[in-house]
Design a protein around this motif. Structure first.
Motif, PDB file in Angstrom:
ATOM      1  N   GLU A 295      68.632  48.487  51.585  1.00  0.00           N
ATOM      2  CA  GLU A 295      68.567  49.566  52.236  1.00  0.00           C
ATOM      3  C   GLU A 295      70.089  50.132  52.211  1.00  0.00           C
TER       4      GLU A 295
ATOM      5  N   GLU B 211      72.292  53.816  53.601  1.00  0.00           N
ATOM      6  CA  GLU B 211      72.312  54.893  54.650  1.00  0.00           C
ATOM      7  C   GLU B 211      73.732  55.656  54.396  1.00  0.00           C
TER       8      GLU B 211
ATOM      9  N   ASP C  93      62.144  46.595  46.436  1.00  0.00           N
ATOM     10  CA  ASP C  93      62.294  47.844  47.365  1.00  0.00           C
ATOM     11  C   ASP C  93      63.331  48.457  47.453  1.00  0.00           C
TER      12      ASP C  93
ATOM     13  N   ARG D 128      65.517  51.354  49.486  1.00  0.00           N
ATOM     14  CA  ARG D 128      65.391  52.571  50.419  1.00  0.00           C
ATOM     15  C   ARG D 128      66.741  53.450  50.650  1.00  0.00           C
TER      16      ARG D 128
ATOM     17  N   THR E 293      61.231  53.028  44.727  1.00  0.00           N
ATOM     18  CA  THR E 293      62.499  53.384  45.328  1.00  0.00           C
ATOM     19  C   THR E 293      61.968  54.648  46.184  1.00  0.00           C
ATOM     20  N   ARG E 294      62.424  54.806  47.355  1.00  0.00           N
ATOM     21  CA  ARG E 294      62.143  55.821  48.424  1.00  0.00           C
ATOM     22  C   ARG E 294      63.429  56.469  48.824  1.00  0.00           C
TER      23      ARG E 294
ATOM     24  N   ASP F  78      65.365  59.592  51.190  1.00  0.00           N
ATOM     25  CA  ASP F  78      65.006  60.587  52.221  1.00  0.00           C
ATOM     26  C   ASP F  78      66.145  61.208  52.361  1.00  0.00           C
TER      27      ASP F  78
END
Length: 256
Positions: free
Chosen positions: A69, A71, A100, A102, A130-131, A133
């Motif tokens: 993850e 960000e 995964d 993110r 793979t997501r 945003d």
């Protein structure tokens, strides 16, 4: 970082959070990793923070569950790469492995996700999701590369899904399945056409909203198309990883 080893394989999560430090740079208040997902901060450039994903163990193996993850908060600049290719391997636990990813970037943030190739080894079974945003004014460069089998061997089973949302709106949702048990035609002329390396590059920039990228071929084996938002997608196929990387590098340079 969470890590559990059992007959079902290894579970691991690595987390990165980048924030503007108020002095023109980017801080990393969260950089958590252990076991098979080791994160290392490396020397950045200007306002950018750089993180390297170092494979501390082999894998993912059959039954493993890995997640990363990352960000970039408002105004932050983050670049994430990996030290070596990732090998999807068969494991004693059997079953499929999952990986995964993110990613998120806030307004005014910039995120580069540039790992090395993923190699699908014969006998392995891996599902990658793979997501991404993004806020409306976030910037993104994302590269994914898959190599089907090591030299002289057939590939394992590989399923890869990539989704990208900008300001809550889906601009890309695509899936590719290759190898034993995949739907028929994956190696045919309409998909990989016998090539062993496939990759995609997603570039999101606020200025693409006013001036979308024009759809065009980028030499032999690659093409760029505009997405339904301030973003563009490059897809490429090649005989090997080296030529695939060259195609994607040239594509990125053409978008600058």
């Amino acid at each position: 970082m969470d890590r559990v080893t059992a007959t079902t394989g290894v579970r691991a999560v690595a987390r990165i959070l980048a924030r503007a430090d108020g002095r023109g740079g980017t801080a990393l208040p969260v950089l958590e990793s252990d076991g098979p997902l080791a994160l290392r901060r490396t020397r950045g450039s200007g306002a950018e923070a750089r993180v390297m994903l170092v494979g501390a163990m082999s894998g993912p193996l059959g039954g493993d569950r890995f997640a990363v993850e990352a960000e970039a908060a408002q105004g932050a600049r983050l670049r994430v790469g990996s030290a070596a290719a990732t090998l999807a391997l068969p494991g004693q636990a059997g079953g499929a492995a999952r990986y995964d990813v993110r990613l998120a970037a806030a307004d005014g943030a910039e995120l580069h996700w540039l790992p090395e190739q993923l190699i699908s080894v014969a006998g392995s079974c891996l599902s990658v999701t793979t997501r991404v945003d993004l806020a409306a004014t976030a910037r993104l460069v994302l590269r994914e590369e898959q190599v089907l089998g090591r030299t002289g061997e057939p590939p394992g089973r590989l399923t890869s899904r990539l989704t990208v949302r900008v300001a809550g709106r889906a601009v890309l949702d695509q899936e590719l399945a290759c190898g034993p048990g995949a739907p028929g035609g994956w190696d045919g002329p309409a998909v990989l056409a016998g090539h062993r390396a496939v990759g995609q590059l997603v570039v999101a920039r606020p200025e693409f909203a006013a001036e979308p990228v024009a759809a065009r071929m980028l030499g032999e084996g690659a093409a760029v198309v505009p997405l339904a938002g301030p973003a563009a997608l490059v897809t490429a196929v090649a005989p090997d990883a080296l030529r695939l990387r060259r195609l994607l590098d040239e594509a990125l340079a053409s978008l600058d």
